[in-house]
Design a protein around this motif. Sequence first.
Motif, PDB file in Angstrom:
ATOM      1  N   ALA A  88     -15.878 -35.056  26.998  1.00 36.87           N
ATOM      2  CA  ALA A  88     -16.835 -35.234  28.098  1.00 36.87           C
ATOM      3  C   ALA A  88     -18.001 -36.048  27.585  1.00 36.87           C
ATOM      4  N   MET A  89     -18.395 -37.047  28.370  1.00 33.83           N
ATOM      5  CA  MET A  89     -19.545 -37.858  28.002  1.00 33.83           C
ATOM      6  C   MET A  89     -20.812 -37.100  28.393  1.00 33.83           C
ATOM      7  N   THR A  90     -21.660 -36.858  27.426  1.00 37.55           N
ATOM      8  CA  THR A  90     -22.931 -36.189  27.701  1.00 37.55           C
ATOM      9  C   THR A  90     -23.928 -36.477  26.581  1.00 37.55           C
ATOM     10  N   PRO A  91     -25.200 -36.715  26.941  1.00 40.87           N
ATOM     11  CA  PRO A  91     -26.183 -36.949  25.875  1.00 40.87           C
ATOM     12  C   PRO A  91     -26.395 -35.714  25.004  1.00 40.87           C
ATOM     13  N   ARG A  92     -25.880 -34.553  25.453  1.00 43.31           N
ATOM     14  CA  ARG A  92     -26.004 -33.323  24.661  1.00 43.31           C
ATOM     15  C   ARG A  92     -24.883 -33.194  23.635  1.00 43.31           C
ATOM     16  N   LEU A 113     -13.969 -37.341  30.548  1.00 44.40           N
ATOM     17  CA  LEU A 113     -14.668 -36.884  31.749  1.00 44.40           C
ATOM     18  C   LEU A 113     -16.056 -37.517  31.805  1.00 44.40           C
ATOM     19  N   CYS A 114     -16.336 -38.196  32.917  1.00 40.19           N
ATOM     20  CA  CYS A 114     -17.634 -38.856  33.079  1.00 40.19           C
ATOM     21  C   CYS A 114     -18.543 -38.011  33.969  1.00 40.19           C
ATOM     22  N   GLY A 115     -19.692 -37.657  33.451  1.00 41.43           N
ATOM     23  CA  GLY A 115     -20.652 -36.901  34.243  1.00 41.43           C
ATOM     24  C   GLY A 115     -21.477 -37.820  35.125  1.00 41.43           C
ATOM     25  N   ARG A 116     -22.169 -37.222  36.055  1.00 43.84           N
ATOM     26  CA  ARG A 116     -23.142 -37.902  36.928  1.00 43.84           C
ATOM     27  C   ARG A 116     -24.222 -36.888  37.269  1.00 43.84           C
ATOM     28  N   PHE A 117     -25.217 -37.293  37.972  1.00 43.69           N
ATOM     29  CA  PHE A 117     -26.312 -36.425  38.430  1.00 43.69           C
ATOM     30  C   PHE A 117     -27.004 -35.771  37.226  1.00 43.69           C
ATOM     31  N   GLU A 118     -27.238 -34.440  37.317  1.00 46.36           N
ATOM     32  CA  GLU A 118     -27.908 -33.768  36.190  1.00 46.36           C
ATOM     33  C   GLU A 118     -26.941 -33.424  35.070  1.00 46.36           C
ATOM     34  N   GLY A 119     -25.646 -33.472  35.376  1.00 48.21           N
ATOM     35  CA  GLY A 119     -24.662 -33.164  34.346  1.00 48.21           C
ATOM     36  C   GLY A 119     -23.565 -32.253  34.866  1.00 48.21           C
ATOM     37  N   GLN A 132     -17.693 -32.422  23.514  1.00 48.60           N
ATOM     38  CA  GLN A 132     -18.803 -33.132  24.174  1.00 48.60           C
ATOM     39  C   GLN A 132     -19.272 -34.262  23.265  1.00 48.60           C
ATOM     40  N   VAL A 133     -19.260 -35.478  23.781  1.00 49.32           N
ATOM     41  CA  VAL A 133     -19.656 -36.618  22.949  1.00 49.32           C
ATOM     42  C   VAL A 133     -20.708 -37.466  23.640  1.00 49.32           C
ATOM     43  N   SER A 134     -21.563 -38.049  22.789  1.00 49.38           N
ATOM     44  CA  SER A 134     -22.648 -38.903  23.258  1.00 49.38           C
ATOM     45  C   SER A 134     -22.466 -40.282  22.633  1.00 49.38           C
ATOM     46  N   ILE A 135     -22.994 -41.322  23.300  1.00 45.76           N
ATOM     47  CA  ILE A 135     -22.939 -42.645  22.660  1.00 45.76           C
ATOM     48  C   ILE A 135     -24.292 -43.029  22.073  1.00 45.76           C
ATOM     49  N   GLY A 136     -25.262 -42.146  22.124  1.00 39.98           N
ATOM     50  CA  GLY A 136     -26.542 -42.469  21.496  1.00 39.98           C
ATOM     51  C   GLY A 136     -27.672 -41.666  22.120  1.00 39.98           C
ATOM     52  N   ASP A 137     -28.807 -41.725  21.489  1.00 41.95           N
ATOM     53  CA  ASP A 137     -29.945 -40.915  21.916  1.00 41.95           C
ATOM     54  C   ASP A 137     -30.760 -41.610  23.007  1.00 41.95           C
ATOM     55  N   TYR A 138     -30.144 -41.757  24.156  1.00 42.16           N
ATOM     56  CA  TYR A 138     -30.795 -42.287  25.347  1.00 42.16           C
ATOM     57  C   TYR A 138     -29.983 -41.766  26.523  1.00 42.16           C
ATOM     58  N   VAL A 139     -30.563 -41.837  27.723  1.00 40.42           N
ATOM     59  CA  VAL A 139     -29.881 -41.250  28.879  1.00 40.42           C
ATOM     60  C   VAL A 139     -29.394 -42.348  29.832  1.00 40.42           C
ATOM     61  N   LEU A 140     -28.094 -42.332  30.089  1.00 41.94           N
ATOM     62  CA  LEU A 140     -27.472 -43.254  31.049  1.00 41.94           C
ATOM     63  C   LEU A 140     -27.449 -42.573  32.411  1.00 41.94           C
ATOM     64  N   SER A 141     -27.151 -43.349  33.446  1.00 36.08           N
ATOM     65  CA  SER A 141     -27.071 -42.718  34.769  1.00 36.08           C
ATOM     66  C   SER A 141     -25.703 -42.090  35.022  1.00 36.08           C
ATOM     67  N   GLY A 142     -24.725 -42.433  34.198  1.00 37.78           N
ATOM     68  CA  GLY A 142     -23.405 -41.835  34.362  1.00 37.78           C
ATOM     69  C   GLY A 142     -22.579 -42.017  33.105  1.00 37.78           C
ATOM     70  N   GLY A 143     -21.498 -41.258  32.997  1.00 38.72           N
ATOM     71  CA  GLY A 143     -20.689 -41.298  31.778  1.00 38.72           C
ATOM     72  C   GLY A 143     -19.738 -42.482  31.694  1.00 38.72           C
ATOM     73  N   GLU A 144     -19.623 -43.262  32.776  1.00 40.20           N
ATOM     74  CA  GLU A 144     -18.617 -44.332  32.794  1.00 40.20           C
ATOM     75  C   GLU A 144     -18.865 -45.385  31.716  1.00 40.20           C
TER      76      GLU A 144
HETATM   77  N1  SAM Z   1     -29.578 -34.190  32.611  1.00 42.87           N
HETATM   78  C1  SAM Z   1     -28.829 -34.743  31.518  1.00 42.87           C
HETATM   79  C2  SAM Z   1     -29.592 -34.547  30.221  1.00 42.87           C
HETATM   80  O1  SAM Z   1     -30.810 -34.662  30.226  1.00 42.87           O
HETATM   81  O2  SAM Z   1     -28.946 -34.297  29.168  1.00 42.87           O
HETATM   82  C3  SAM Z   1     -28.567 -36.225  31.735  1.00 42.87           C
HETATM   83  C4  SAM Z   1     -27.581 -36.494  32.829  1.00 42.87           C
HETATM   84  S1  SAM Z   1     -27.230 -38.221  33.000  1.00 42.87           S
HETATM   85  C5  SAM Z   1     -28.431 -38.716  34.154  1.00 42.87           C
HETATM   86  C6  SAM Z   1     -25.751 -38.239  33.919  1.00 42.87           C
HETATM   87  C7  SAM Z   1     -24.486 -38.406  33.100  1.00 42.87           C
HETATM   88  O3  SAM Z   1     -24.548 -39.601  32.367  1.00 42.87           O
HETATM   89  C8  SAM Z   1     -24.204 -37.336  32.093  1.00 42.87           C
HETATM   90  O4  SAM Z   1     -23.614 -36.188  32.653  1.00 42.87           O
HETATM   91  C9  SAM Z   1     -23.257 -38.046  31.141  1.00 42.87           C
HETATM   92  O5  SAM Z   1     -21.927 -38.031  31.604  1.00 42.87           O
HETATM   93  C10 SAM Z   1     -23.763 -39.473  31.176  1.00 42.87           C
HETATM   94  N2  SAM Z   1     -24.604 -39.804  30.033  1.00 42.87           N
HETATM   95  C11 SAM Z   1     -25.938 -40.021  30.029  1.00 42.87           C
HETATM   96  N3  SAM Z   1     -26.387 -40.325  28.807  1.00 42.87           N
HETATM   97  C12 SAM Z   1     -25.315 -40.324  27.990  1.00 42.87           C
HETATM   98  C13 SAM Z   1     -25.129 -40.557  26.613  1.00 42.87           C
HETATM   99  N4  SAM Z   1     -26.144 -40.855  25.819  1.00 42.87           N
HETATM  100  N5  SAM Z   1     -23.886 -40.469  26.110  1.00 42.87           N
HETATM  101  C14 SAM Z   1     -22.833 -40.158  26.904  1.00 42.87           C
HETATM  102  N6  SAM Z   1     -22.951 -39.917  28.231  1.00 42.87           N
HETATM  103  C15 SAM Z   1     -24.167 -40.000  28.771  1.00 42.87           C
END
Ligand code: SAM
Length: 246
Positions: A88-92, A113-119, A132-144
């Motif tokens: 799952a793509m997530t900044p966490r 799995l690509c997240g959207r919204f708050e997660g 759970q994997v991240s591509i870096g220490d910044y927040v995207l609008s979606g996991g795509e």
């Molecule tokens: N509320 C979340 C947080 O602060 O950790 C951010 C949610 S972000 C707006 C929406 C989605 O974008 C996430 O569920 C994830 O799938 C994707 N996303 C955002 N930043 C990402 C990152 N650095 N790496 C991978 N996926 C990311």
Amino acid sequence: MSFAATVLTLYPEIFPGPLGISLAGRALAEGTWSLGTVQIRDFARDRHRSVDDTPAGGGAGMVLRADVLAAAIDNAAVDGPPHRPILAMTPRGACLTQSRIRMLASGPGVIVLCGRFEGIDERLFEARGIEQVSIGDYVLSGGEVGALVLLDACVRLLPGVMGAASSGDDESFERGLLEYPHYTRPVEWEGRTIPEVLRSGDHAKIAGWRQAQAEIDTRSRRPDLWARHSGARVQPPSGARHEKDE
Ligand code: SAM
């Protein structure tokens, strides 16, 4: 057996996107890897096709529902080769590394799995054994975009994709260092010349220079990588202070 990728998303039209051109696109057309997308909304349970709900405990935004996502994942898992890891793509999540990418690329494929919204509802990760994997220490609008990054990094490592001449073994992160710098003709450009050693034809000297440059650049640009490579202790950058020091 080819590498099978399945991406679960609310925006399947994003794919293959950049993965449809160049090396990855050719490999996709040749069947070296396959890419399927799953519209998460197809697994909604109500007539409004809802995939999200308000966050428990209150707060802004919406959270993707565990029950809807689990149904989408279960379907993808039976629909492709067995034993594919689910990511799952997530900044966490843990930051992706070249060594993790190499491991994934040597397996049967991935379900992403690509997240959207708050997660994503947290209960899903444990319930489905999701990494759970991240591509870096910044927040995207979606996991795509993250999924595209992950798949691009995997696909270029698949046998035959880069061609025999380039195994990727020399590249940044493969040996714990950044790669050495590159130059090409013209020899002189805007008063800057290609380092003399690279024009010497002495392969041993060139290899030595490249190794030294890789070490110098890694040390100055990425002290974290350098510390791991050299086994040294990480020094906080000069001037950096922790909050508790204030
Ligand atoms: N509320 C979340 C947080 O602060 O950790 C951010 C949610 S972000 C707006 C929406 C989605 O974008 C996430 O569920 C994830 O799938 C994707 N996303 C955002 N930043 C990402 C990152 N650095 N790496 C991978 N996926 C990311």
